[in-house]
Design an enzyme around this catalytic site. Structure first.
Site, PDB file in Angstrom:
ATOM      1  N   LYS A  13       0.839  -1.215   0.000  1.00 45.26           N
ATOM      2  CA  LYS A  13       0.000   0.000   0.000  1.00 45.26           C
ATOM      3  C   LYS A  13       0.872   1.263   0.000  1.00 45.26           C
ATOM      4  CE  LYS A  13      -2.109  -1.146   3.882  1.00 45.26           C
ATOM      5  NZ  LYS A  13      -1.433  -2.435   4.126  1.00 45.26           N
ATOM      6  N   ARG A  87      -9.926   1.048   8.170  1.00 50.26           N
ATOM      7  CA  ARG A  87      -9.500  -0.317   8.441  1.00 50.26           C
ATOM      8  C   ARG A  87     -10.580  -1.122   9.158  1.00 50.26           C
ATOM      9  NH1 ARG A  87      -3.706   0.232   8.626  1.00 50.26           N
ATOM     10  NH2 ARG A  87      -2.666  -1.704   9.103  1.00 50.26           N
ATOM     11  N   ARG A 126      11.648  -5.874   4.722  1.00 54.47           N
ATOM     12  CA  ARG A 126      11.440  -4.422   4.624  1.00 54.47           C
ATOM     13  C   ARG A 126      12.428  -3.664   5.521  1.00 54.47           C
ATOM     14  NH1 ARG A 126       5.665  -2.071   5.467  1.00 54.47           N
ATOM     15  NH2 ARG A 126       5.705  -3.509   7.233  1.00 54.47           N
ATOM     16  N   ARG A 159      11.139  -2.210  11.049  1.00 54.15           N
ATOM     17  CA  ARG A 159      10.027  -1.785  11.911  1.00 54.15           C
ATOM     18  C   ARG A 159       9.827  -2.800  13.025  1.00 54.15           C
ATOM     19  NH1 ARG A 159       4.896  -0.052   8.324  1.00 54.15           N
ATOM     20  NH2 ARG A 159       3.827  -1.378   9.812  1.00 54.15           N
ATOM     21  N   ARG A 170      -1.181  -8.964  13.287  1.00 58.50           N
ATOM     22  CA  ARG A 170      -1.624  -7.957  12.309  1.00 58.50           C
ATOM     23  C   ARG A 170      -2.486  -8.627  11.241  1.00 58.50           C
ATOM     24  NH1 ARG A 170       3.911  -5.304  10.723  1.00 58.50           N
ATOM     25  NH2 ARG A 170       2.683  -4.158   9.180  1.00 58.50           N
TER      26      ARG A 170
HETATM   27  P1  AP5 Z   1       4.848  -1.622   1.881  1.00 58.88           P
HETATM   28  O1  AP5 Z   1       4.528  -0.760   0.684  1.00 58.88           O
HETATM   29  O2  AP5 Z   1       5.550  -0.992   3.020  1.00 58.88           O
HETATM   30  O3  AP5 Z   1       3.513  -2.383   2.344  1.00 58.88           O
HETATM   31  P2  AP5 Z   1       2.241  -1.854   3.146  1.00 58.88           P
HETATM   32  O4  AP5 Z   1       1.038  -2.505   2.563  1.00 58.88           O
HETATM   33  O5  AP5 Z   1       2.243  -0.356   3.212  1.00 58.88           O
HETATM   34  O6  AP5 Z   1       2.558  -2.517   4.533  1.00 58.88           O
HETATM   35  P3  AP5 Z   1       2.441  -2.027   6.029  1.00 58.88           P
HETATM   36  O7  AP5 Z   1       3.113  -3.092   6.829  1.00 58.88           O
HETATM   37  O8  AP5 Z   1       2.939  -0.620   6.202  1.00 58.88           O
HETATM   38  O9  AP5 Z   1       0.920  -2.051   6.242  1.00 58.88           O
HETATM   39  P4  AP5 Z   1       0.175  -2.204   7.542  1.00 58.88           P
HETATM   40  O10 AP5 Z   1      -1.187  -1.933   7.039  1.00 58.88           O
HETATM   41  O11 AP5 Z   1       0.340  -3.452   8.290  1.00 58.88           O
HETATM   42  O12 AP5 Z   1       0.886  -1.120   8.510  1.00 58.88           O
HETATM   43  P5  AP5 Z   1       0.507   0.368   8.890  1.00 58.88           P
HETATM   44  O13 AP5 Z   1       1.756   1.144   8.953  1.00 58.88           O
HETATM   45  O14 AP5 Z   1      -0.612   0.883   8.069  1.00 58.88           O
HETATM   46  O15 AP5 Z   1       5.681  -2.884   1.336  1.00 58.88           O
HETATM   47  C1  AP5 Z   1       6.196  -3.848   2.233  1.00 58.88           C
HETATM   48  C2  AP5 Z   1       7.601  -4.317   1.731  1.00 58.88           C
HETATM   49  O16 AP5 Z   1       7.450  -5.017   0.489  1.00 58.88           O
HETATM   50  C3  AP5 Z   1       8.583  -3.170   1.444  1.00 58.88           C
HETATM   51  O17 AP5 Z   1       9.873  -3.577   1.794  1.00 58.88           O
HETATM   52  C4  AP5 Z   1       8.474  -2.934  -0.075  1.00 58.88           C
HETATM   53  O18 AP5 Z   1       9.682  -2.454  -0.611  1.00 58.88           O
HETATM   54  C5  AP5 Z   1       8.160  -4.359  -0.563  1.00 58.88           C
HETATM   55  N1  AP5 Z   1       7.258  -4.369  -1.716  1.00 58.88           N
HETATM   56  C6  AP5 Z   1       6.147  -3.604  -1.889  1.00 58.88           C
HETATM   57  N2  AP5 Z   1       5.525  -3.934  -3.047  1.00 58.88           N
HETATM   58  C7  AP5 Z   1       6.259  -4.952  -3.601  1.00 58.88           C
HETATM   59  C8  AP5 Z   1       6.111  -5.733  -4.798  1.00 58.88           C
HETATM   60  N3  AP5 Z   1       5.093  -5.538  -5.659  1.00 58.88           N
HETATM   61  N4  AP5 Z   1       7.027  -6.692  -5.058  1.00 58.88           N
HETATM   62  C9  AP5 Z   1       8.064  -6.915  -4.185  1.00 58.88           C
HETATM   63  N5  AP5 Z   1       8.266  -6.206  -3.038  1.00 58.88           N
HETATM   64  C10 AP5 Z   1       7.371  -5.229  -2.756  1.00 58.88           C
HETATM   65  O19 AP5 Z   1      -0.087   0.172  10.376  1.00 58.88           O
HETATM   66  C11 AP5 Z   1       0.728  -0.166  11.479  1.00 58.88           C
HETATM   67  C12 AP5 Z   1      -0.127  -0.269  12.735  1.00 58.88           C
HETATM   68  O20 AP5 Z   1      -0.749   1.010  13.013  1.00 58.88           O
HETATM   69  C13 AP5 Z   1      -1.309  -1.244  12.666  1.00 58.88           C
HETATM   70  O21 AP5 Z   1      -0.906  -2.563  12.994  1.00 58.88           O
HETATM   71  C14 AP5 Z   1      -2.270  -0.644  13.714  1.00 58.88           C
HETATM   72  O22 AP5 Z   1      -1.876  -0.969  15.030  1.00 58.88           O
HETATM   73  C15 AP5 Z   1      -2.081   0.851  13.526  1.00 58.88           C
HETATM   74  N6  AP5 Z   1      -3.023   1.423  12.553  1.00 58.88           N
HETATM   75  C16 AP5 Z   1      -2.720   2.009  11.359  1.00 58.88           C
HETATM   76  N7  AP5 Z   1      -3.828   2.423  10.750  1.00 58.88           N
HETATM   77  C17 AP5 Z   1      -4.879   2.102  11.539  1.00 58.88           C
HETATM   78  C18 AP5 Z   1      -6.283   2.265  11.425  1.00 58.88           C
HETATM   79  N8  AP5 Z   1      -6.849   2.838  10.336  1.00 58.88           N
HETATM   80  N9  AP5 Z   1      -7.068   1.794  12.440  1.00 58.88           N
HETATM   81  C19 AP5 Z   1      -6.520   1.223  13.535  1.00 58.88           C
HETATM   82  N10 AP5 Z   1      -5.189   1.036  13.713  1.00 58.88           N
HETATM   83  C20 AP5 Z   1      -4.371   1.472  12.714  1.00 58.88           C
END
Ligand code: AP5
Length: 217
Positions: A13, A87, A126, A159, A170
């Site tokens: 994402k 979410r 990552r 992270r 997660r």
């Molecule tokens: P990346 O682009 O970083 O993936 P992502 O989908 O953004 O993953 P996240 O882990 O950031 O998502 P998440 O939803 O778990 O965490 P968030 O920070 O939102 O890509 C991942 C890796 O793969 C990278 O190394 C990249 O280079 C590689 N990659 C990407 N695309 C690729 C491809 N096509 N091919 C190969 N490699 C690739 O949330 C963290 C925490 O915050 C949650 O657990 C929760 O506690 C809280 N939180 C956040 N938002 C909310 C909400 N709305 N409500 C409640 N709690 C929330």
């Protein structure tokens, strides 16, 4: 344009949102990044979010909805792309209510579909920059100098919530609370299903093919 990106943890994402933001001039709003900034700044909000994030659970809706409404209100006329929000179905309903109140709506939802084994490899590899938030991968998206950010030379870090135990939680939160959001939008908006198992550039091509049809680039 007002866009929502949905997808499992590690689906890509953040990676795709940065590219969407650059291509269409939209503000990239990542709820995870905003929470991490709040934590780094030692704010009350950051303190409230800490235990939920560290265990892989979701931060309570009321905290997130208020935080994101504030961020969305500052978005430019061109629009925004939401990463990690909404979410839960409740968050999606609240977002729709607040947009409707301003005479706005979500124009498109991109659902990044990915196999769990692919995602585990992405998350363990990552690395991110603690200074500017740039995201890399030890195999698929290497920085020019190993372990250093291309933008500012800062030491890249893993992270803390990318550890195996937390990743499991997660995924549980995603399956139980976030998957139903896709169905919510299928009933209320235009949803594009994207095969996110492919390489970064291929996924971007699929994303842009859909979004270009909505806007003249
Ligand atoms: P990346 O682009 O970083 O993936 P992502 O989908 O953004 O993953 P996240 O882990 O950031 O998502 P998440 O939803 O778990 O965490 P968030 O920070 O939102 O890509 C991942 C890796 O793969 C990278 O190394 C990249 O280079 C590689 N990659 C990407 N695309 C690729 C491809 N096509 N091919 C190969 N490699 C690739 O949330 C963290 C925490 O915050 C949650 O657990 C929760 O506690 C809280 N939180 C956040 N938002 C909310 C909400 N709305 N409500 C409640 N709690 C929330």
């Amino acid at each position: 344009m007002r866009i929502v990106l949905l997808g499992a943890p590690g689906a890509g994402k953040g990676t795709q949102c940065k590219r969407i933001s650059a291509r269409y001039g939209l503000l990239h709003l990542s709820s995870g990044d905003i929470l991490r900034q709040e934590r780094a700044g030692g704010t009350e909000l950051g303190k409230k979010a800490r235990s939920y994030m560290d265990s892989g659970g979701l931060v309570p809706d009321e905290v997130i909805v208020e935080m994101m409404a504030e961020a969305i209100n500052k978005a430019p006329q061109a629009g925004f792309v939401l990463d990690g929000f909404p979410r839960t179905v409740n968050q999606a309903v609240k977002l729709d209510e607040s947009l409707t109140g301003n005479g706005q709506k979500i124009d498109a939802v991109l659902s990044l579909n990915i196999e769990q084994e692919v995602v585990s490899e992405r998350m363990t590899g990552r690395r991110s920059c603690p200074k500017c938030g740039a995201v890399y991968h030890i195999k698929t998206l290497k920085p020019k100098v190993e372990g250093k950010c291309d933008n500012d030379g800062a030491e890249l870090v893993q992270r803390p919530d990318d550890s195996l135990d937390v990743v499991k939680n997660r995924f549980r939160a995603y399956n139980e609370q976030t998957k139903p959001v896709v169905d919510y939008y299928k009933n209320n908006s235009t949803v594009y299903d994207i095969d996110a198992n492919r390489g970064v550039d291929e996924v971007s091509t699929l994303v842009f093919d859909n979004l270009d049809s909505l806007v003249k680039v």
